[in-house]
Design an enzyme around this catalytic site. Structure first.
Site, PDB file in Angstrom:
ATOM      1  N   CYS A 112      -4.126  -1.477  -3.563  1.00  0.00           N
ATOM      2  CA  CYS A 112      -4.482  -2.067  -2.159  1.00  0.00           C
ATOM      3  C   CYS A 112      -5.804  -3.188  -2.976  1.00  0.00           C
ATOM      4  O   CYS A 112      -6.898  -2.140  -4.132  1.00  0.00           O
ATOM      5  CB  CYS A 112      -4.187  -1.642  -0.843  1.00  0.00           C
ATOM      6  SG  CYS A 112      -5.676   0.056  -1.691  1.00  0.00           S
TER       7      CYS A 112
ATOM      8  N   CYS B  92      -7.962   2.515  -1.978  1.00  0.00           N
ATOM      9  CA  CYS B  92      -8.478   0.884  -2.282  1.00  0.00           C
ATOM     10  C   CYS B  92      -9.768   0.259  -3.149  1.00  0.00           C
ATOM     11  O   CYS B  92     -10.698   0.749  -2.657  1.00  0.00           O
ATOM     12  CB  CYS B  92      -8.346  -0.022  -0.712  1.00  0.00           C
ATOM     13  SG  CYS B  92      -6.390   0.371   0.516  1.00  0.00           S
TER      14      CYS B  92
END
Ligand code: APR
Length: 256
Positions: free
Chosen positions: A162, A81
């Site tokens: 993400c 992420c």
């Protein structure tokens, strides 16, 4: 289009290179795992076998991206992420950049992307061999062995996105967000606001020339993403990114 030409080409390729493709694949796979301990749960032989079943014995123009599903499901890859870097028409600079610093990761810095980057491969109907020459080119047919791989691998990379994602686009061309690119046709469509917080475009420009963040194609990009997903764009001179490449100790946050 029909690809009789491609077939006869493949047939005339005198040295089937099954062994050499397999060796290159396994060597690159093992080298990657050596350098990326977080990938050590992967088994290169298993990955090869999932990979080759996608195209061996198939018409090289008739390999849909789904043929690579078993490969994608075999690879164990941690999501990263906030550090994922997408790109379009900026292949060289983006990889010069990620090679020098760990703050961002492109598909080509992940296991499957790293292995296949720069390679050409295909099979042939009624043959169990693997070829590295005489394979259809990128635009010769839609469902060619290589293109379908990149479509599928890109889809998986975007599905895993993400946090804050970044895209490096080319401000020196007329259409930085090209509607036919993998970035536009596959990746952007898969950014889900439930997981992805924002999309930051880094528009690489040649000293105050070329397209700006107001470019119509970038407006299209902004319209394309889910409304909950924050969007921003910043034009960054190529020289500034080059400086960051030559001085890898500069904080990543200072690069754009
Ligand atoms: N002929 C040959 N190769 C091509 C062609 C073509 N017409 N079009 C694309 N490719 C291959 C080349 O290897 C090229 O460098 O795909 C690469 C990327 O193409 P771009 O048009 O520059 O960008 P895009 O299609 O958006 O793909 C890049 O997809 O690979 C993923 O995550 C990656 O975000 C990145 C995006």
């Amino acid at each position: 289009i029909s690809l009789g030409v491609v077939h006869s080409h493949a047939l005339s390729s005198s040295s089937p290179s099954s062994e050499s493709l397999k060796k290159t694949f396994i060597d690159k796979c093992e080298a990657f795992i050596q350098n990326n301990k977080s990938s050590s749960a992967n088994n290169c032989q298993k990955i090869w076998s999932a990979f080759q079943q996608a195209f061996v014995g198939r018409d090289p123009c008739n390999v849909p991206m789904e043929a690579y599903d078993p490969l994608i499901h075999t690879v164990i890859q941690d999501p990263v992420c906030n550090r994922m870097l997408f790109w379009s028409k900026t292949k060289k600079i983006v990889h010069d950049f990620t090679e020098k610093r760990d703050c961002f990761l492109t598909l080509e810095d992940t296991l499957v992307g790293f292995i296949m980057n720069g390679l050409t491969w295909c099979g042939k109907e009624e043959s169990n061999e693997t070829f590295t020459t005489g394979c259809p080119g990128w635009t010769d047919c839609v469902n060619n062995t290589v293109r379908s791989f990149w479509n599928r691998a890109s889809a998986a990379f975007a599905d895993a996105a993400c946090g804050d994602v970044t895209a490096m686009l080319n401000g020196s061309i007329a259409t930085p967000f090209s509607p036919t690119s993998i970035f536009a046709t596959i990746e952007v469509k898969r950014f889900k606001a439930a997981k992805v917080k924002s999309l930051s475009v880094v528009l690489v420009t040649k000293e105050n020339k070329g397209t700006t963040c107001d470019d119509p194609s970038l407006q299209d990009l902004q319209k394309e993403i889910e409304p909950k997903l924050k969007y921003n764009c910043k034009a960054v001179p190529e020289s500034k990114i080059q400086d960051c490449i030559s001085h890898p100790d500069t904080a990543c946050g200072a690069c754009w």
